[in-house]
Design an enzyme around this catalytic site. Structure first.
Site, PDB file in Angstrom:
ATOM      1  N   HIS A  12       0.812  -1.234   0.000  1.00  0.00           N
ATOM      2  CA  HIS A  12       0.000   0.000   0.000  1.00  0.00           C
ATOM      3  C   HIS A  12       0.843   1.281   0.000  1.00  0.00           C
ATOM      4  CE1 HIS A  12       0.000  -0.343   4.688  1.00  0.00           C
ATOM      5  NE2 HIS A  12       1.018   0.372   4.289  1.00  0.00           N
ATOM      6  N   HIS A  59      -1.929   4.756   9.713  1.00  0.00           N
ATOM      7  CA  HIS A  59      -0.577   5.288   9.943  1.00  0.00           C
ATOM      8  C   HIS A  59      -0.692   6.605  10.720  1.00  0.00           C
ATOM      9  CE1 HIS A  59      -0.295   2.642   6.415  1.00  0.00           C
ATOM     10  NE2 HIS A  59       0.991   2.495   6.666  1.00  0.00           N
ATOM     11  N   HIS A 193      10.193  -3.789   3.816  1.00  0.00           N
ATOM     12  CA  HIS A 193      10.619  -2.384   3.784  1.00  0.00           C
ATOM     13  C   HIS A 193      10.928  -1.881   5.176  1.00  0.00           C
ATOM     14  CE1 HIS A 193       6.200  -1.990   4.288  1.00  0.00           C
ATOM     15  NE2 HIS A 193       6.265  -0.697   4.450  1.00  0.00           N
ATOM     16  N   GLU A 240       4.026  -5.377   8.675  1.00  0.00           N
ATOM     17  CA  GLU A 240       2.675  -5.216   8.100  1.00  0.00           C
ATOM     18  C   GLU A 240       2.165  -6.527   7.493  1.00  0.00           C
ATOM     19  OE1 GLU A 240       2.759  -0.478   6.816  1.00  0.00           O
ATOM     20  OE2 GLU A 240       3.156  -1.977   5.288  1.00  0.00           O
TER      21      GLU A 240
HETATM   22  C1  DHB Z   1       5.871   4.105   2.939  1.00  0.00           C
HETATM   23  C2  DHB Z   1       4.856   4.118   3.879  1.00  0.00           C
HETATM   24  C3  DHB Z   1       4.143   2.977   4.149  1.00  0.00           C
HETATM   25  O1  DHB Z   1       3.092   2.961   4.993  1.00  0.00           O
HETATM   26  C4  DHB Z   1       4.473   1.791   3.555  1.00  0.00           C
HETATM   27  O2  DHB Z   1       3.802   0.686   3.938  1.00  0.00           O
HETATM   28  C5  DHB Z   1       5.472   1.750   2.610  1.00  0.00           C
HETATM   29  C6  DHB Z   1       6.171   2.920   2.307  1.00  0.00           C
HETATM   30  C7  DHB Z   1       6.611   5.358   2.628  1.00  0.00           C
HETATM   31  O3  DHB Z   1       6.397   6.373   3.290  1.00  0.00           O
HETATM   32  O4  DHB Z   1       7.409   5.347   1.669  1.00  0.00           O
HETATM   33 FE    FE Z   2       2.406   1.128   5.632  1.00  0.00          FE
END
Ligand code: DHB
Ligand code: FE
Length: 285
Positions: A12, A59, A193, A240
């Site tokens: 997402h 978030h 990530h 996540e």
């Molecule tokens: C970013 C934010 C998110 O919530 C995520 O799941 C992936 C990347 C970001 O800020 O780049």
């Molecule tokens: Fe996220």
């Protein structure tokens, strides 16, 4: 009775939403990513459900440090689009299904999961980016959506095991709703990530691939992976991915049915600082 037809899994990343909103999807950086969702959008046109039960994480848009619900179900008629700092995304507001959502809350709480019932909530990129990826840019979303927010942002986070068991309770809840609705269950977020600290930018392709293999073939064993492995192998935001286990737990094979059909599987790096994973599994009746 209502019936779960399929589960959909997708990252997402907010930059994906910005690429769509700003008309950049055919630029060389973004084109391969959006190409990976073309088959899914066609499939969705032919397999559109009445309701999407959408598991995502907030978030710090609807909830702040003041209140941190582990599992929160949205029972409202409508959910406004959150302003995450650049104004709300230019997407339609999200229309809920209060009757089904309330029934699920009743059933799942009686199956011993303590849900927070949320009657007013704005929804952020965690929910709207997957909708945009699967439905494009319609004037109104073509399905009703029940938002289900999971805390994977502030410790302590729920375990994969608990998420997988919760998915099974959600399936029982949906299938005991006395209306012939079709429902898809979506698990969002991930894949590997990490957005901050010395390991920012971490991508672990091998671990991500194995996660998808195991999610398809042995979700019960995958559910035993402890939270610390997600963080170590897939980065601090890789956690996540436990939300994918909720959607997977709601599929019929987990309750003794035949294995699901893999409609589509896609993986791409990079999107901003993130690996993007996407999967569609169909229940075989
Ligand atoms: C970013 C934010 C998110 O919530 C995520 O799941 C992936 C990347 C970001 O800020 O780049
Ligand atoms: Fe996220």
């Amino acid at each position: 009775m209502a019936r779960i037809t399929a589960s959909v899994y997708s990252s997402h990343v907010p930059a994906i939403g910005a690429a769509i909103d700003l008309g950049k999807t055919s630029e060389p950086y973004w084109q391969p990513l959006f190409a990976g969702y073309e088959k899914s959008r066609r499939w969705m046109e032919e397999n559109r459900p009445d309701v999407v039960f959408l598991i995502y994480n907030d978030h710090a848009s609807a909830f702040s440090l003041e209140i941190v619900p582990t599992f929160a179900i949205g029972t409202a008629e409508r959910f406004p689009i959150a302003d995450e700092g650049w104004g709300p995304r230019p997407v339609p507001e999200v229309i809920g299904h209060p009757e089904l959502a309330s029934h699920i809350a009743q059933s799942v709480i009686q199956q011993d999961f303590d849900l927070t019932v949320v009657n007013h909530m704005a929804v952020d990129h965690g929910l709207t980016v997957p909708l945009s990826l699967l439905f494009g840019q319609p004037p109104a979303w073509p399905v009703k959506v029940i938002p289900f927010a999971v805390n994977v942002v502030l410790y302590p986070v729920p375990s994969g095991r608990r998420c997988f068991a919760l998915g099974q309770a959600i399936r029982r809840a949906i299938e005991s709703f006395d209306e012939p609705l079709t429902v898809q269950i979506w698990g969002t977020g991930g894949m590997s990530h990490q957005l901050q600290g010395p390991r920012a930018g971490l991508i672990n392709r091998e671990w991500d691939m194995q996660f998808m293999d195991r999610l398809i073939a042995e979700p019960d064993k995958l559910a035993e992976v402890p939270h610390i492995e997600y963080v170590r192998e897939a980065g601090s935001e890789g956690i996540e991915l436990v939300m994918w286990l909720i959607a997977r737990g709601a599929m019929s094979d987990v309750a003794g049915g035949p294995p699901p059909r893999v409609v589509h599987r896609f993986y791409h790096v990079p999107a901003s600082n993130t690996a993007v994973g996407h999967l569609i599994l169909e229940n075989v009746q």
